[in-house]
Motif scaffolding. Sequence first.
Motif, PDB file in Angstrom:
ATOM      1  N   ALA A 187      48.898  38.729  31.521  1.00  0.00           N
ATOM      2  CA  ALA A 187      49.690  37.642  30.951  1.00  0.00           C
ATOM      3  C   ALA A 187      50.979  37.451  31.746  1.00  0.00           C
ATOM      4  N   SER A 188      51.615  38.557  32.137  1.00  0.00           N
ATOM      5  CA  SER A 188      52.839  38.485  32.937  1.00  0.00           C
ATOM      6  C   SER A 188      52.567  37.864  34.297  1.00  0.00           C
ATOM      7  N   GLN A 211      49.679  27.006  30.403  1.00  0.00           N
ATOM      8  CA  GLN A 211      48.652  26.792  29.392  1.00  0.00           C
ATOM      9  C   GLN A 211      47.556  27.856  29.461  1.00  0.00           C
ATOM     10  N   THR A 212      47.349  28.426  30.657  1.00  0.00           N
ATOM     11  CA  THR A 212      46.407  29.545  30.782  1.00  0.00           C
ATOM     12  C   THR A 212      46.872  30.736  29.956  1.00  0.00           C
ATOM     13  N   VAL A 213      48.182  30.975  29.954  1.00  0.00           N
ATOM     14  CA  VAL A 213      48.731  32.061  29.133  1.00  0.00           C
ATOM     15  C   VAL A 213      48.476  31.779  27.653  1.00  0.00           C
ATOM     16  N   LEU A 214      48.671  30.538  27.244  1.00  0.00           N
ATOM     17  CA  LEU A 214      48.474  30.172  25.840  1.00  0.00           C
ATOM     18  C   LEU A 214      47.004  30.256  25.433  1.00  0.00           C
ATOM     19  N   SER A 219      48.265  35.934  22.026  1.00  0.00           N
ATOM     20  CA  SER A 219      48.889  36.919  21.145  1.00  0.00           C
ATOM     21  C   SER A 219      49.975  37.742  21.838  1.00  0.00           C
ATOM     22  N   THR A 220      50.209  37.478  23.121  1.00  0.00           N
ATOM     23  CA  THR A 220      51.209  38.257  23.854  1.00  0.00           C
ATOM     24  C   THR A 220      52.589  37.648  23.707  1.00  0.00           C
ATOM     25  N   ILE A 259      51.281  41.070  20.537  1.00  0.00           N
ATOM     26  CA  ILE A 259      50.247  41.855  21.220  1.00  0.00           C
ATOM     27  C   ILE A 259      50.473  43.350  21.027  1.00  0.00           C
ATOM     28  N   ARG A 260      51.632  43.735  20.505  1.00  0.00           N
ATOM     29  CA  ARG A 260      51.898  45.166  20.309  1.00  0.00           C
ATOM     30  C   ARG A 260      50.860  45.806  19.393  1.00  0.00           C
ATOM     31  N   ASN A 261      50.211  44.982  18.574  1.00  0.00           N
ATOM     32  CA  ASN A 261      49.164  45.507  17.686  1.00  0.00           C
ATOM     33  C   ASN A 261      47.770  45.384  18.289  1.00  0.00           C
TER      34      ASN A 261
END
Length: 295
Positions: A187-188, A211-214, A219-220, A259-261
Amino acid sequence: MSVIKTSLLRLCVCLALGGLILTTASCSWLKNLGTDQTEGWSADKLYNEARDNLNDGNWETARNYYQKLEARYPYGRYAQQAQIETAYAYFKDTEQAQCVQTCDRFLRQYPEHPLSPYAMYLKGMCTLDEDDGGWLSWIYTQDLSQRDSSAARDAFDIFKELVERFPRSRYANDARDRMYELVVAQASYELNVAKYYYSRKAYIAAINRAQTVLTDFQSTDQAMEALEVIKNCYTALDMPDKASEIQRIIDNNQNRPSIRNYKYQVQQQAEQQEEALLTAVKDVPAPGARAKKRK
């Protein structure tokens, strides 16, 4: 005159004796050179020598012993262990391609072996091309134009298969952690590409990458930053209505899950799959129990 002849005769005799000694020594040396010192060694001795060299960091010597052990005793009790430790020696010697090949060969031959989870875990680590700086630093320290996230995706798939097939393996929890870190890293990576395009005023390209990240990593935490990039791009393109719409989305998602979960969600899913499997086939022992019986 006779003195000269006598001296010459003695010299010839010395040269002849010297040549004979040199020839004999050379033949003996060449004979020893072609002799395998491990000839006649038992499987136990080969394995112990290989393991000692492995512990001492003599990766190439250890591999040679393991390969001889596997070739001479292919059906012995050390055959499978030799393959795995050969792969580990390749891994420690930064021979990643050979490590992956050795792990693949083991998994093809012994897909349900007690050591199969380790082989899969090692394959995932090698796929990341880990070095002394750590696999995560490899993703973040390369130049933007040179980065390739395909290795991270491949490694994620390997760790995911490990978690799904062997959820109770001693390597499953670490595989889940690495899946979590890989999701964040990818994601980064996508977000940084979007920011790079934005800095170059390639706003449409930046929007597409954000938009690729979305789409893939919604969830990140990086998803919120991706929305900021999109909003800034619309502002720069003089599209205030679009920018305001993105701002409303940002405001409405301030308290969404993170995303921590993620790794715990993966673990819960794997446990549910295992529970369903054990319910369907109650008499099949878990991989850990099967491994203990073989010992």
